[in-house]
Motif scaffolding. Structure first.
Motif, PDB file in Angstrom:
ATOM      1  N   VAL B 177       0.852  -1.191   0.000  1.00 37.42           N
ATOM      2  CA  VAL B 177       0.000   0.000   0.000  1.00 37.42           C
ATOM      3  C   VAL B 177       0.889   1.242   0.000  1.00 37.42           C
ATOM      4  N   ILE B 178       0.556   2.172  -0.897  1.00 37.91           N
ATOM      5  CA  ILE B 178       1.316   3.414  -1.008  1.00 37.91           C
ATOM      6  C   ILE B 178       0.382   4.575  -0.665  1.00 37.91           C
ATOM      7  N   GLU B 179       0.752   5.380   0.299  1.00 43.99           N
ATOM      8  CA  GLU B 179       0.003   6.608   0.582  1.00 43.99           C
ATOM      9  C   GLU B 179       0.822   7.742  -0.039  1.00 43.99           C
ATOM     10  N   HIS B 180       0.260   8.343  -1.041  1.00 49.54           N
ATOM     11  CA  HIS B 180       1.012   9.318  -1.827  1.00 49.54           C
ATOM     12  C   HIS B 180       0.321  10.674  -1.732  1.00 49.54           C
ATOM     13  N   GLY B 181       0.817  11.525  -0.861  1.00 54.35           N
ATOM     14  CA  GLY B 181       0.168  12.806  -0.646  1.00 54.35           C
ATOM     15  C   GLY B 181       1.000  13.957  -1.188  1.00 54.35           C
ATOM     16  N   SER B 182       0.307  14.980  -1.700  1.00 48.07           N
ATOM     17  CA  SER B 182       1.050  16.161  -2.138  1.00 48.07           C
ATOM     18  C   SER B 182       0.140  17.379  -2.131  1.00 48.07           C
ATOM     19  N   GLY B 183       0.775  18.517  -2.145  1.00 47.03           N
ATOM     20  CA  GLY B 183       0.015  19.763  -2.160  1.00 47.03           C
ATOM     21  C   GLY B 183       0.982  20.924  -2.086  1.00 47.03           C
ATOM     22  N   THR B 184       0.669  22.003  -2.799  1.00 47.65           N
ATOM     23  CA  THR B 184       1.576  23.142  -2.778  1.00 47.65           C
ATOM     24  C   THR B 184       0.868  24.425  -2.350  1.00 47.65           C
ATOM     25  N   GLY B 185      -0.446  24.437  -2.473  1.00 48.47           N
ATOM     26  CA  GLY B 185      -1.188  25.672  -2.185  1.00 48.47           C
ATOM     27  C   GLY B 185      -1.403  25.860  -0.695  1.00 48.47           C
ATOM     28  N   HIS B 186      -2.178  26.900  -0.358  1.00 49.73           N
ATOM     29  CA  HIS B 186      -2.495  27.142   1.042  1.00 49.73           C
ATOM     30  C   HIS B 186      -3.658  26.230   1.401  1.00 49.73           C
ATOM     31  N   SER B 187      -3.362  25.161   2.110  1.00 50.36           N
ATOM     32  CA  SER B 187      -4.394  24.165   2.384  1.00 50.36           C
ATOM     33  C   SER B 187      -4.109  23.515   3.728  1.00 50.36           C
ATOM     34  N   LEU B 188      -5.157  22.929   4.273  1.00 51.84           N
ATOM     35  CA  LEU B 188      -4.976  22.088   5.452  1.00 51.84           C
ATOM     36  C   LEU B 188      -5.544  20.722   5.113  1.00 51.84           C
ATOM     37  N   ASN B 189      -4.735  19.707   5.288  1.00 50.46           N
ATOM     38  CA  ASN B 189      -5.192  18.353   4.999  1.00 50.46           C
ATOM     39  C   ASN B 189      -4.803  17.453   6.168  1.00 50.46           C
ATOM     40  N   THR B 190      -5.796  16.742   6.733  1.00 51.85           N
ATOM     41  CA  THR B 190      -5.428  15.707   7.694  1.00 51.85           C
ATOM     42  C   THR B 190      -5.680  14.363   7.019  1.00 51.85           C
ATOM     43  N   ALA B 191      -4.724  13.469   7.150  1.00 50.29           N
ATOM     44  CA  ALA B 191      -4.814  12.174   6.468  1.00 50.29           C
ATOM     45  C   ALA B 191      -4.272  11.098   7.390  1.00 50.29           C
ATOM     46  N   PHE B 192      -5.180  10.286   7.902  1.00 49.15           N
ATOM     47  CA  PHE B 192      -4.760   9.209   8.799  1.00 49.15           C
ATOM     48  C   PHE B 192      -5.058   7.860   8.164  1.00 49.15           C
ATOM     49  N   ALA B 193      -4.201   6.908   8.472  1.00 51.91           N
ATOM     50  CA  ALA B 193      -4.398   5.567   7.927  1.00 51.91           C
ATOM     51  C   ALA B 193      -4.163   4.550   9.032  1.00 51.91           C
ATOM     52  N   GLU B 194      -5.020   3.552   9.074  1.00 44.38           N
ATOM     53  CA  GLU B 194      -4.858   2.493  10.065  1.00 44.38           C
ATOM     54  C   GLU B 194      -4.735   1.145   9.376  1.00 44.38           C
ATOM     55  N   TYR B 195      -3.819   0.356   9.877  1.00 42.23           N
ATOM     56  CA  TYR B 195      -3.545  -0.949   9.278  1.00 42.23           C
ATOM     57  C   TYR B 195      -3.694  -2.032  10.332  1.00 42.23           C
ATOM     58  N   ASP B 196      -4.565  -2.959  10.061  1.00 39.98           N
ATOM     59  CA  ASP B 196      -4.753  -4.085  10.971  1.00 39.98           C
ATOM     60  C   ASP B 196      -4.156  -5.305  10.270  1.00 39.98           C
ATOM     61  N   ILE B 197      -3.041  -5.791  10.783  1.00 35.62           N
ATOM     62  CA  ILE B 197      -2.286  -6.816  10.068  1.00 35.62           C
ATOM     63  C   ILE B 197      -2.356  -8.121  10.868  1.00 35.62           C
ATOM     64  N   ALA B 198      -3.061  -9.101  10.300  1.00 37.22           N
ATOM     65  CA  ALA B 198      -3.345 -10.334  11.042  1.00 37.22           C
ATOM     66  C   ALA B 198      -2.154 -11.295  11.039  1.00 37.22           C
ATOM     67  N   ASP B 199      -2.324 -12.429  11.674  1.00 36.48           N
ATOM     68  CA  ASP B 199      -1.253 -13.420  11.822  1.00 36.48           C
ATOM     69  C   ASP B 199      -0.585 -13.741  10.488  1.00 36.48           C
ATOM     70  N   ASN B 200       0.740 -13.733  10.505  1.00 36.36           N
ATOM     71  CA  ASN B 200       1.531 -14.136   9.334  1.00 36.36           C
ATOM     72  C   ASN B 200       1.372 -13.255   8.100  1.00 36.36           C
ATOM     73  N   ALA B 201       0.638 -12.177   8.208  1.00 37.64           N
ATOM     74  CA  ALA B 201       0.436 -11.332   7.024  1.00 37.64           C
ATOM     75  C   ALA B 201       1.660 -10.444   6.817  1.00 37.64           C
ATOM     76  N   ARG B 202       1.798  -9.957   5.588  1.00 36.49           N
ATOM     77  CA  ARG B 202       2.935  -9.100   5.266  1.00 36.49           C
ATOM     78  C   ARG B 202       2.471  -7.836   4.563  1.00 36.49           C
ATOM     79  N   LEU B 203       2.887  -6.713   5.092  1.00 31.32           N
ATOM     80  CA  LEU B 203       2.542  -5.442   4.452  1.00 31.32           C
ATOM     81  C   LEU B 203       3.815  -4.707   4.047  1.00 31.32           C
ATOM     82  N   GLU B 204       3.845  -4.309   2.775  1.00 32.42           N
ATOM     83  CA  GLU B 204       4.897  -3.405   2.317  1.00 32.42           C
ATOM     84  C   GLU B 204       4.212  -2.050   2.205  1.00 32.42           C
ATOM     85  N   HIS B 205       4.746  -1.061   2.870  1.00 29.70           N
ATOM     86  CA  HIS B 205       4.039   0.209   2.978  1.00 29.70           C
ATOM     87  C   HIS B 205       4.947   1.388   2.633  1.00 29.70           C
ATOM     88  N   TYR B 206       4.354   2.371   1.966  1.00 28.80           N
ATOM     89  CA  TYR B 206       5.083   3.608   1.682  1.00 28.80           C
ATOM     90  C   TYR B 206       4.192   4.779   2.039  1.00 28.80           C
TER      91      TYR B 206
END
Ligand SMILES: Nc1ncnc2c1ncn2[C@@H]1O[C@H](COP(=O)(O)OP(=O)(O)OP(=O)(O)O)[C@@H](O)[C@H]1O
Ligand SMILES: [Mg+2]
Lengths: 253, 415
Positions: B177-206
């Motif tokens: 999973v890739i979280e790809h955020g960007s912005g250059t103007g005058h802005s407010l952005n809140t961005a939260f992400a939650e990952y629930d990773i069960a037994d033996n699972a594998r997550l590659e994250h950016y």
């Protein structure tokens, strides 16, 4: 090409090179052999200008210039190359960007135009092939995670790309399998053109079967104690350095 | 009282969706919060002055396309100013992968939303109450999803937005999973992400937080690791007017392994604050975190690295190192280790240093004819670039490398 006169040098507080003389003419290949700890690598570091290696006495002339007055990078730009016994790993710098910077620095010093990315890539690919390294090596960090033999081949690849006037190869053969030894030797031989000179530091005759030296020197306790032709290497191979110990005691007596 | 916060609370009261009961709890907590100041530990070195009385429109009509990355064949999900613009129904998803909008009720969404707790500072709560737009990604047990899933989050100009990403990996599942955020103007952005990773699972994250200029970006990625699961995460951040990220890695099961590399490159005057929390609640877990920063003129970085090893978390191995390079005397770093170790049989190392040049590496470059100035630049950038080379996804690494290099060169020029 290179003239070393009565060189004395120390590392930290310890004098390692103690009155070394050597004369190398264009196109010649000189082998340097000698026991562990004799000062062979130290000589390479002193000639390349490494920090902490201090010359106490003597002169070194490289193609008419006083080598000892020059900075490390100036010596390299003037055509001196050292293939390291233990090449360092630089994980965050890719081989590609490193070699491109290096090749262009040398070209600039020689008054040639810098290579474009495409031209560089073509040259790098050819050199990779010549030393039998896969192309994706270029993308990896400099020497990062390379095996011992791969690091040595990488040094020879740099030699091929940088085209120095004088190359010092510090044990470029150690740790190599038979095929890799051939690759390294062929790489070096491909650069012999009657003008370029080589100092080949080695412990083994087998490399000298492939890269035939004009002269063989024995370096012991910081100086050259014996010089001869290729047959001297064979003597060392047969009987080792036991005779050195005796000579040394004789000197002290 | 902050006018902005008062307005948030007002708006929150009007939110009505299936998550309302959960949001109501968050709203109650939010109402108890006072506006963070210098004495609020989590905001000690980061001023919220720019947010305090901020008043931006909460909607825009802007359109944007996900930037193409050569060699990356990703499943793209796009937010523009908080609006989910991708048509989820049109996605052609592999078996084992379900992607829903947060507006659709699902047990998975509720579970992840309520059970993977972020470090609940003020903005986490704000996001809880206002993020009606979000994506819920569910990877079924035993499924391996080869194509990376990329959530692109644009903040344009003159707008405030709140987005949420909820991810659940079933037993033995594998995904990127890739979280790809960007912005250059005058802005407010809140961005939260939650990952629930069960037994033996594998997550590659950016997580790429590439906000610049006047943008204000506050967010976090929170990972809950079950038994024998694995996380390999890379975060790359710019500073912008204000970027604050919280990354929590919670070992809720045994024998989990987490690797977290992060690098921040701050252009002049930018502000970047990363709070990393590693919680070892269970035994036999390992965590390795490498944090690297390069800080330009008058820019300020805050790195707070907390390692918390609970009493039962025996045989934990946790390592965190933070290295920073200041490009000028006006650059600032506040780096703070926080170790709380309640188990006795653990290995834990935490180091923060100002980056030093490796003399041997420098010598090697010089012997190849490279001038000292250039060699130093290569080595300095190299220590951040190392984090890029260490990314398992080559296409992402190749895309990012020249972008960061360019940013670094501009920073050098302006420092
Ligand atoms: N930094 C240093 N401080 C003190 N002594 C040093 C230092 N570096 C090298 N030496 C010493 O200098 C001597 C010569 O070392 P050098 O590496 O030049 O030997 P060598 O001939 O290349 O040996 P080998 O065949 O094992 O490669 C050794 O005794 C070594 O221990
Ligand atoms: Mg040696």
């Amino acid at each position: 090409m290179l003239t070393i006169k009565d060189l004395h040098a120390r590392v930290e507080e310890k004098t390692i090179i103690k009155g070394l003389n050597l004369e190398i003419k264009p196109g010649e290949v000189h082998a340097i052999m000698g026991p562990n700890g004799a000062g062979k690598s130290t000589l390479g570091y002193v000639l390349s200008g490494r920090d902490g290696y201090e010359v106490e006495q003597g002169e070194v002339n490289f193609n008419g210039a006083n080598l000892l007055d020059m900075e490390v990078e100036e010596r390299a730009q003037a055509g001196l190359f050292l293939a390291f016994q233990y090449p360092v790993e630089i994980p965050g710098v890719s081989n590609m960007e490193f070699m491109k910077e290096s090749v262009n620095a040398m070209r600039k010093a020689r008054g040639e135009d810098e290579l474009s990315s495409a031209e560089f890539l073509k040259m790098a690919k050819e050199a990779c092939k010549q030393v039998n390294l896969p192309l994706d090596f270029l993308k990896r960090g400099v020497n990062e995670g390379f095996s011992g033999g791969e690091k040595k081949r990488n040094e020879i690849m740099q030699l091929i790309m940088l085209k120095p006037k004088l190359a010092i190869l510090d044990e470029s053969d150690s740790g190599l399998d038979v095929d890799a030894l051939q690759v390294v030797a062929n790489g070096v031989n491909s650069q012999r053109d009657g003008e370029r000179s080589f100092i080949v530091v080695t412990h083994y005759q087998r490399l000298l079967d492939f890269i035939e030296p004009d002269y063989v020197h024995i370096l012991a306790q910081g100086k050259i104690v014996k010089s001869g032709g290729p047959e001297l290497a064979k003597e060392v191979e047969a009987s080792g350095y036991a005779w050195l110990g005796q000579a040394d005691e004789g000197e002290k007596a | 009282m902050s006018q902005w916060l008062a307005h948030v609370i007002e708006r929150a009261a009007a939110v009505d969706d299936w998550l309302s009961p959960v949001r109501a709890e968050a709203l109650a907590k939010l109402k108890e919060q006072s506006w963070p100041g210098r004495r609020t530990e989590a905001w000690r070195y980061t001023s919220l002055h720019a947010v305090e009385n901020l008043s931006l429109p909460t909607e825009s009509n802007a359109q944007a396309e996900a930037p193409a990355i050569k060699g990356l064949d990703a499943i793209d999900l796009v937010f523009v100013d908080g609006r989910l613009t991708s048509d989820l129904a049109a996605l052609n998803l592999p078996e084992g992968l379900t992607i829903r909008s947060l507006t659709d009720k699902s047990d998975i969404a509720e579970q992840v939303f309520t059970q993977v707790k972020p470090s609940h500072h003020l903005f986490g709560l704000v996001n809880d109450v206002l993020a009606t737009q979000g994506i819920v990604i569910e990877v079924a047990a035993n499924a391996t999803i080869e194509r990376p899933i990329r959530v692109v989050n644009f903040a344009t100009d003159n707008v405030e937005s709140h987005t949420r990403v909820l991810v659940s990996l079933g037993d033995n599942a594998k995904a990127t999973v890739i979280e790809h955020g960007s912005g250059t103007g005058h802005s407010l952005n809140t961005a939260f992400a939650e990952y629930d990773i069960a037994d033996n699972a594998r997550l590659e994250h950016y997580r790429f937080a590439l906000h610049q200029g006047e943008a204000i970006h506050v967010g976090g990625s929170h990972f809950k690791l079950a038994n024998k699961s694995r996380l390999n995460s890379t975060l790359i951040g710019y500073g912008s007017q204000l970027t604050r990220l919280d990354v929590d890695i919670i070992h809720a099961g045994e024998h989990a392994h987490a690797k977290f590399n992060n690098a921040y490159l701050l252009a002049p005057k930018e502000h970047f604050d990363l709070h990393s929390t590693i919680e070892h609640a269970m035994p036999n877990g390992t965590t390795e975190e490498n944090a690297r920063g390069i800080i330009g003129d008058k820019a300020k970085a805050v790195f707070n690295g907390r390692i918390h090893i609970h009493r039962d978390a025996q045989k934990t191995l946790a390592e965190l190192n933070n290295r920073n390079l200041l490009l000028s005397r006006g650059a600032q770093i506040n780096t703070k280790p926080e170790l709380e170790i309640y188990a006795d049989d653990v290995q834990c190392a935490h180091g923060a240093t100002v980056a030093e040049i490796d003399e041997e590496a420098l010598y090697y470059l010089l012997t190849r004819g490279i001038d000292k100035q250039k060699a130093l630049v290569m080595l300095n950038f190299g220590f951040v670039q190392e984090m890029v080379f260490d990314m398992p996804n080559e296409a992402l690494a190749e895309w990012l490398q020249p972008i960061l290099k360019q940013r670094f060169e501009d920073m050098m020029e302006r420092s």
